[in-house]
Motif scaffolding. Structure first.
Motif, PDB file in Angstrom:
ATOM      1  N   UNK A  53       0.829  -1.205   0.000  1.00 19.28           N
ATOM      2  CA  UNK A  53       0.000   0.000   0.000  1.00 19.28           C
ATOM      3  C   UNK A  53       0.865   1.258   0.000  1.00 19.28           C
ATOM      4  N   UNK A  54       1.954   1.249   0.758  1.00 15.65           N
ATOM      5  CA  UNK A  54       2.850   2.405   0.804  1.00 15.65           C
ATOM      6  C   UNK A  54       3.470   2.663  -0.567  1.00 15.65           C
ATOM      7  N   UNK A  55       3.901   1.605  -1.226  1.00 14.67           N
ATOM      8  CA  UNK A  55       4.492   1.754  -2.553  1.00 14.67           C
ATOM      9  C   UNK A  55       3.464   2.268  -3.562  1.00 14.67           C
ATOM     10  N   UNK A  56       2.235   1.782  -3.440  1.00 11.98           N
ATOM     11  CA  UNK A  56       1.176   2.236  -4.348  1.00 11.98           C
ATOM     12  C   UNK A  56       0.911   3.729  -4.153  1.00 11.98           C
ATOM     13  N   UNK A  57       0.875   4.173  -2.898  1.00 13.90           N
ATOM     14  CA  UNK A  57       0.660   5.599  -2.624  1.00 13.90           C
ATOM     15  C   UNK A  57       1.829   6.426  -3.164  1.00 13.90           C
ATOM     16  N   UNK A  58       3.031   5.928  -2.996  1.00 14.80           N
ATOM     17  CA  UNK A  58       4.204   6.637  -3.510  1.00 14.80           C
ATOM     18  C   UNK A  58       4.141   6.761  -5.025  1.00 14.80           C
ATOM     19  N   UNK A  59       3.794   5.670  -5.696  1.00 12.38           N
ATOM     20  CA  UNK A  59       3.729   5.683  -7.157  1.00 12.38           C
ATOM     21  C   UNK A  59       2.638   6.609  -7.676  1.00 12.38           C
ATOM     22  N   UNK A  60       1.595   6.814  -6.872  1.00 10.09           N
ATOM     23  CA  UNK A  60       0.527   7.737  -7.260  1.00 10.09           C
ATOM     24  C   UNK A  60       0.872   9.189  -6.936  1.00 10.09           C
TER      25      UNK A  60
END
Length: 279
Positions: A53-60
């Motif tokens: 989830x953290x990586x997904x937020x970063x990528x967004x």
């Protein structure tokens, strides 16, 4: 008015009942608040889900949200490789969010806690990159900002990080890029010395101009700024009436830069677009 009077003369038992009812409502509201927005919605998430989830937020591009999740992951996976990765990812998110100080603090903490980490080369590279970009400035590439005219503290810190990376990890995948950036930083630092020397020359402080030009020549050999440094020495010695030293500076300038525009002029030529734009 009538209602206030009635309440004043209401039986004690009735008033007590109302007080108990109000207390019950307050307790209910407090319970609702405790389970509401202040509760951690990730409390039952596994470390792997937190990371995803953290990586997904970063990528967004939601860096603040990503940083919060990486911090929770760091605590929840303490003592594991995943916690180390969370620290590095948090530093990168701070960097992307334009929070250079927080990124550097996170990286320094990582290197202090994990001096033997297999990701230490990346930590050094990222630290160099954060300071490199800080030296450039967010709009530097668009605004024709000459790095040599900016505060050089970030450039020197970037230089130290990249140099440590190159010296300690010559086989790292990040080393080739670090070497290119090192060359760029050296040019910037040398040109900064020449800028100061030029200023002194224009003010008639000839000895100070010679000293600063010599720093550029001694500390940063083989850089483009050496051409103007030699010219400044030549003009300063000439102004001081030290003709032998002036002739020697001109000879070295001619030998190293035979096509120099300085040779045919009595003064420095107009400065073209920023010399560092070789990207």
């Amino acid at each position: 008015m009538f209602s206030s009077r009635l309440s004043a003369f209401a039986p004690a038992r009735f008033r007590a009942g109302r007080s108990l009812a109000a207390l019950a409502v307050a307790v209910t509201l407090l319970s609702a608040c405790a389970s509401g927005p202040t509760a951690d919605p990730t409390a039952d998430w596994s470390p792997n889900r937190l990371h995803a989830e953290a990586m997904a937020e970063r990528d967004r591009g939601n860096f603040e949200r990503a940083i919060t999740l990486f911090e929770r992951l760091e605590g929840r996976a303490a003592g594991t490789i995943l916690a180390q990765q969370a620290q590095l990812e948090k530093a990168f998110a701070h960097y992307r969010a334009g929070e250079q100080a927080q990124a550097i603090a996170t990286l320094d903490r990582f290197m202090r806690l994990h001096p033997a980490s297999p990701a230490l080369d990346y930590a050094l590279y990222l630290k160099g990159l954060v300071n490199f970009q800080d030296n450039l400035g967010f709009l530097g590439a668009l605004a024709s900002v000459d790095l040599s005219e900016r505060d050089q503290r970030a450039a020197r810190q970037s230089f130290e990080a990249f140099r440590e990376l190159v010296d300690r990890f010559p086989e790292s995948r990040y080393t080739p890029d670090a070497q290119l950036r090192l060359a760029h930083i050296v040019n910037s630092l040398a040109q900064a010395e020449v800028n100061v020397a030029r200023f002194y020359l224009s003010r008639g402080a000839y000895v100070a101009a010679i000293n600063r030009a010599q720093v550029a020549l001694t500390d940063f050999q083989g850089v483009p700024a050496a051409e103007e440094a030699l010219f400044i020495k030549y003009r300063a010695y000439q102004a001081l009436g030290m003709n032998d030293l002036a002739a020697d500076a001109r000879r070295v300038l001619t030998l190293n830069f035979p096509q120099s525009a300085f040779l045919g002029l009595g003064q420095a030529p107009e400065r073209a677009a920023s010399w560092w734009r070789f990207w």
